[in-house]
Design a protein around this motif. Sequence first.
Motif, short mmCIF file in Angstrom:
data_model
loop_
_atom_site.label_atom_id
_atom_site.label_comp_id
_atom_site.label_asym_id
_atom_site.label_seq_id
_atom_site.Cartn_x
_atom_site.Cartn_y
_atom_site.Cartn_z
N THR A 32 -19.32 27.85 -15.58
CA THR A 32 -19.52 29.07 -14.77
C THR A 32 -19.03 30.35 -15.43
N ARG A 33 -18.29 30.23 -16.58
CA ARG A 33 -17.67 31.38 -17.23
C ARG A 33 -16.62 32.05 -16.35
N VAL A 34 -16.13 31.34 -15.33
CA VAL A 34 -15.08 31.87 -14.47
C VAL A 34 -13.75 31.25 -14.88
N VAL A 35 -12.73 32.11 -15.13
CA VAL A 35 -11.37 31.61 -15.33
C VAL A 35 -10.78 31.45 -13.94
N ASN A 36 -10.50 30.21 -13.55
CA ASN A 36 -10.11 29.93 -12.18
C ASN A 36 -8.59 29.96 -12.02
N PHE A 37 -8.08 31.08 -11.52
CA PHE A 37 -6.63 31.20 -11.37
C PHE A 37 -6.12 30.49 -10.13
N ALA A 38 -7.00 29.91 -9.33
CA ALA A 38 -6.55 29.09 -8.21
C ALA A 38 -6.29 27.66 -8.65
N GLN A 39 -6.45 27.41 -9.94
CA GLN A 39 -6.33 26.04 -10.47
C GLN A 39 -4.97 25.40 -10.15
N GLY A 40 -3.89 26.18 -10.25
CA GLY A 40 -2.56 25.65 -9.95
C GLY A 40 -2.40 25.28 -8.48
N SER A 41 -3.10 26.01 -7.62
CA SER A 41 -3.01 25.73 -6.18
C SER A 41 -3.58 24.35 -5.85
N PHE A 42 -4.62 23.93 -6.61
CA PHE A 42 -5.18 22.60 -6.37
C PHE A 42 -4.07 21.56 -6.53
N ALA A 43 -3.25 21.73 -7.59
CA ALA A 43 -2.18 20.78 -7.88
C ALA A 43 -1.14 20.80 -6.77
N VAL A 44 -0.73 22.01 -6.37
CA VAL A 44 0.33 22.13 -5.37
C VAL A 44 -0.14 21.59 -4.02
N LEU A 45 -1.35 21.96 -3.60
CA LEU A 45 -1.86 21.49 -2.32
C LEU A 45 -1.97 19.96 -2.30
N ALA A 46 -2.45 19.38 -3.41
CA ALA A 46 -2.58 17.92 -3.46
C ALA A 46 -1.21 17.27 -3.38
N ALA A 47 -0.25 17.81 -4.13
CA ALA A 47 1.10 17.21 -4.15
C ALA A 47 1.74 17.28 -2.76
N LEU A 48 1.64 18.45 -2.12
CA LEU A 48 2.23 18.60 -0.79
C LEU A 48 1.53 17.69 0.21
N THR A 49 0.21 17.52 0.05
CA THR A 49 -0.54 16.63 0.95
C THR A 49 -0.04 15.19 0.83
N VAL A 205 7.96 19.88 -6.33
CA VAL A 205 6.93 20.90 -6.14
C VAL A 205 7.32 21.86 -5.02
N THR A 206 7.11 23.15 -5.25
CA THR A 206 7.22 24.13 -4.17
C THR A 206 5.91 24.91 -4.12
N PHE A 207 5.80 25.75 -3.10
CA PHE A 207 4.53 26.46 -2.93
C PHE A 207 4.15 27.28 -4.16
N ASP A 208 5.18 27.77 -4.90
CA ASP A 208 4.86 28.62 -6.05
C ASP A 208 4.93 27.87 -7.38
N SER A 209 4.93 26.55 -7.35
CA SER A 209 4.89 25.78 -8.60
C SER A 209 3.59 26.02 -9.36
N ASP A 210 2.59 26.54 -8.66
CA ASP A 210 1.29 26.73 -9.30
C ASP A 210 1.37 27.70 -10.49
N VAL A 211 2.35 28.64 -10.43
CA VAL A 211 2.43 29.64 -11.51
C VAL A 211 2.73 28.95 -12.83
#
Lengths: 279, 219
Positions: A32-49, A205-211
Motif C-alpha cells: 500500500t506504500r503506507v507506513v503504518n504507525f499503528a503497528q505497535g498498537s496491534f501488539a499491545v492490544l493483542a497482549a492485553l487481550t 506490556v503497558t498501553f504505551d509499549s507500542d512506542v
Amino acid sequence: MAALVQYLITGIGVGCAYALLGSGLVVIYRVTRVVNFAQGSFAVLAALTVTTLLAAGLPHGLAEVSAVLLAAAIGLLTGLVATGRPGTTPQSALIVTLGLGVFAYAVEILFWGDQPRSFPGLPGTVAGVQSHYLLIAAVTAVVLAATALLFARTDLGRALTATAEDPYAARAVGIDVRRMGLLAFVVGGALGGLAGVLITPVQQVTFDSDVALVVNGFSAAILGNLTRPGLTLAGGLLLGVVQALVGGYGSTSYQTEVALVLMLAVLIVRAGSTRAETA
Amino acid sequence: MIAGVSDLTVRYAAATALDGVSLHVADGEMVALIGPNGAGKSTLVNALCGLLRPASGTIAVRGDLALVPEGRHLFPSLSVDDNLRLGAWRRRRRDTSHIYGLLPGLVKLRDRPAGRLSGGEQQMVALGRALMARPSLLVIDEMSLGLAPKIVDDLAAHLRERNTVDGLAVLLIEQNARLALELCARAYVLEAGRVVAEGPSAQLASSPEVAAAYLGLEA
C-alpha cells in the motif's frame, strides 16, 4: 560468559518480536506504500487481550491465537479507516494510522488501565535456556517462513507482489488493488499481534509499549529499506541483541536510543552510498 | 459487436481528454486506432477497460477483454511464468502451458524475472499475459513503440494468427499508422479527443489527409 549467553538469548527473543512487527510494517508498506504507525498498537492490544482471556479462564494457546486473530481484525479496520476512501495518498494514510495509534491508547486505558500487565509464558528451561525464548524463536521462524512462502509460492502472494510493483497493471489483469491493500493490513495486524503475544511473558506490556515496539520494528524494517523481509529479520535480531548487550553491560535506559542511533547510521551510510552511485 | 463506446467524454480536472467519441469493434474484427501523441488514445483504452470513469457516454463490453498496456507494465520481480499466471487472475484455471505453445519464444524465458528481459521479450510476455485471460477482445496499447521492426513483424504475425485461428477480436492502438492500417481491416483516426476519420483501412490510407499526417506521404 554465562551472562553473555543469557544476554544473547534475551536479545534474540526480543529481536524476534521486532522482526515480526517490522515484517508487518514491510508487508503493509510494500502493498500500500503506507507506513503504518499503528503497528505497535496491534501488539499491545493483542497482549492485553490475552491477559483478559486468560483471566476469563481460556486455556493457553486458544487465548493467544484468539488475540492474534483479533489483531488481524484490528489491522483490517485500520486499513479501512486509513486507506478505504478512494484517492487517499499514502502520506495522508500515514497520519491517519498515527491518529489511530493514539486513539488505541484511550481504548487500552479504558479497558485495562495504565498499569503494566503480563501473563505466564511457556514454563521451564531447556539446557539452561528459558523455554519461552525458544518458543519465541521457533514461532517467529515458522511464521516468517510461512509468510515468505505465501509471497513466493501462491497466486495470492504473487498478486500481492504484483499490486506492490505495478498497481496499474494489477488492475488491468483484474486484481482488486484495494482488497489486496486491506489483506496486507490483515497480515500486518496478525504479525504485530503475534509480536505482542510472544514478547509479553518476558517483557511486561503497558498501553504505551507500542512506542518502543514500533520504533524498533521500524528500525528493523528500515534496515531492509521497508521492502526486504529478510533484512528486516536480520535487523530485528541485531537490534534485539545490541539492546540486550547495552542493557546488560551498560544501562537499560539507553536501549531505545541505541536503536535510533543504529537506524540513523544506516540511513546516513545508505544516503552516502546512493550519492556515490549517482555521482 | 463485441465492444464499443458511444458519445464518450472523459475529463481530467478542467481538460477534456475525450470529447464525444464513438467507436466499436465487431466479433472477430481487427480495428486500428491511430492518432498523434496526446490525442486521447490511451484515455480511450483505460475507459474501455474500466480503469477510469468517463464524465458521460456509454461503454459496452460483451465477453472478456484483456489489455496489453502501453509500456508493457510487467511485474518486474516476478518470473515470466508468474506474470503469465496473473494474466488469468480472474479465471479459476491458471495453467500457462498453452501460452508456450502459442508463443514458443517464451519457453526459454520461463523462469527469468520479467524486469530483466529486453523490450521485445517483454512485449511478448505482455501479449502472453493478456492471452492467459482467454479474451474475446484484445486491446493493445502502443504495441510497436520502441521495438525493432523484426520483433514488430513477429508480434503482428502472432496477432493475425490468433485472429484467424481463434477469431480473437483486436483493438490496436498505434503510432505506427502504416503497421496498424496494414494489419487491421478498419480504423479510426483520433485527434485532440475527437474521431476525425473512420472507415476501411484501405480507404483511410488513400485519403490525402491521413496519408500526409500519418504515413509520411505528400498530400
